[in-house]
Design a protein around this motif. Sequence first.
Motif, short mmCIF file in Angstrom:
data_model
loop_
_atom_site.label_atom_id
_atom_site.label_comp_id
_atom_site.label_asym_id
_atom_site.label_seq_id
_atom_site.Cartn_x
_atom_site.Cartn_y
_atom_site.Cartn_z
N GLY A 58 0.77 -1.22 0.00
CA GLY A 58 0.00 0.00 0.00
C GLY A 58 0.81 1.28 0.00
N PRO A 59 1.39 1.67 1.13
CA PRO A 59 2.00 3.00 1.26
C PRO A 59 3.04 3.29 0.18
CG PRO A 59 1.84 1.93 3.39
CD PRO A 59 1.48 0.90 2.38
N VAL A 60 2.87 4.40 -0.48
CA VAL A 60 3.72 4.75 -1.61
C VAL A 60 5.18 4.92 -1.19
CG1 VAL A 60 4.22 6.62 -3.24
CG2 VAL A 60 1.89 5.74 -3.02
N GLY A 61 5.42 5.60 -0.07
CA GLY A 61 6.79 5.80 0.38
C GLY A 61 7.52 4.50 0.66
N SER B 48 -2.49 9.17 -5.40
CA SER B 48 -1.31 9.04 -4.54
C SER B 48 -0.12 8.39 -5.25
CB SER B 48 -1.63 8.20 -3.30
OG SER B 48 -2.64 8.76 -2.52
N ALA B 49 -0.38 7.39 -6.09
CA ALA B 49 0.70 6.58 -6.66
C ALA B 49 1.19 7.09 -8.01
CB ALA B 49 0.24 5.13 -6.82
N TRP C 299 -6.38 11.91 0.19
CA TRP C 299 -5.93 10.67 -0.45
C TRP C 299 -5.38 9.70 0.61
CZ3 TRP C 299 -2.69 13.13 -5.00
CH2 TRP C 299 -3.56 13.83 -5.85
N LEU C 300 -5.21 8.44 0.21
CA LEU C 300 -4.69 7.44 1.14
C LEU C 300 -3.27 7.78 1.59
CD1 LEU C 300 -6.04 4.16 -0.50
CD2 LEU C 300 -6.88 5.29 1.57
N ASP C 301 -2.49 8.39 0.71
CA ASP C 301 -1.18 8.91 1.07
C ASP C 301 -1.26 10.43 0.90
OD1 ASP C 301 0.79 6.55 1.48
OD2 ASP C 301 -0.36 5.99 -0.28
N PRO C 302 -1.70 11.14 1.93
CA PRO C 302 -1.98 12.58 1.81
C PRO C 302 -0.74 13.39 1.43
CG PRO C 302 -2.88 11.69 3.85
CD PRO C 302 -1.98 10.64 3.28
N ARG C 303 -1.00 14.52 0.77
CA ARG C 303 0.09 15.43 0.41
C ARG C 303 -0.19 16.81 1.01
NH1 ARG C 303 1.00 13.97 -6.00
NH2 ARG C 303 1.38 11.75 -5.71
#
Length: 311
Positions: free
Chosen positions: A161-164, A190-191, A307-311
Amino acid sequence: MKTLGNTGLQVSALCVGTSPLASMPGLYGYPVSEERAVATVTAVLANNKINFIDTSNGYGEDGSAERRIGLALGGRGLPANVVLATKVDPDPRTGDFSGARVRASLEESLSRLGLDRIQLLHLHDPERISFASATAPGGPVEALAELKREGLAEHLGVAGGPVGLMRQYLDTGIFEVVLTHNRYTLLDRSAAELFRDAHDRGIGVLNAAPYGGGMLANQTQQKYAYGARDERIAAAAREMRAAAARNGVPLAAAALQFSLRAPFVDATVVGVSSPSRVAETVALAETPIPDPLWAELDCLVPPSSLWLDPR
């Protein structure tokens, strides 16, 4: 067909995800019988628009998704043109995700599927352990590299999941393919940067869950990525559905083709749970989408803070 990154594997733009075939009503809200699951895999194998199947050791109780695929294959192995990916998972009882467990996970998968090797083997949801533990001597990453050297896995991927975190794994140089889910959809981008960078590096890109766990395909689904989200996510989905309706197309077609049309996505993983859904998915992929709709949908994307990986 597309070449999956630098792997040399020739894959269809549509990849059938088999998580629903494991019968997990707690996740999906409905059961899937063994007979229906086997019939679904058989329909996939007979469809000339799809040659790519994605599964996992951890899908269902005692690997039921893999076992059902194995029943459909009937001990005959994979057809020559079919690519199958599976994933290594922790021990479901102890949570062990050591190098030894990775090897055991693959052995279980091969037994259920009736195969002697896997074309694409993913490290599955590595967010369940620390990156340091995963990359330590004797850990799962080292074990995967050994399995590839031994020829039991032709190519290695990381699916999570997590992009980082996905970036960290790609930077090890071990993984040839990346898969992430719910992070490149009409509602969440996110991705996007991860996928572009991976594509430019020759890493295969698989985008899973283009419907966001159902919200973009089923108007009654109020959860995004199987979890409760900000109401603004559901509101954006409703507005997108109305925009698609004004243009005479189902939102599911636009959601699927949003992924399919991305130049940096090699294949889009879509879960199916019945033979009819196989044909329906192909039809959605081929539904004409008016060009103005894309611009309208872009204007309705929720802010990146949601988003799931917020910015």
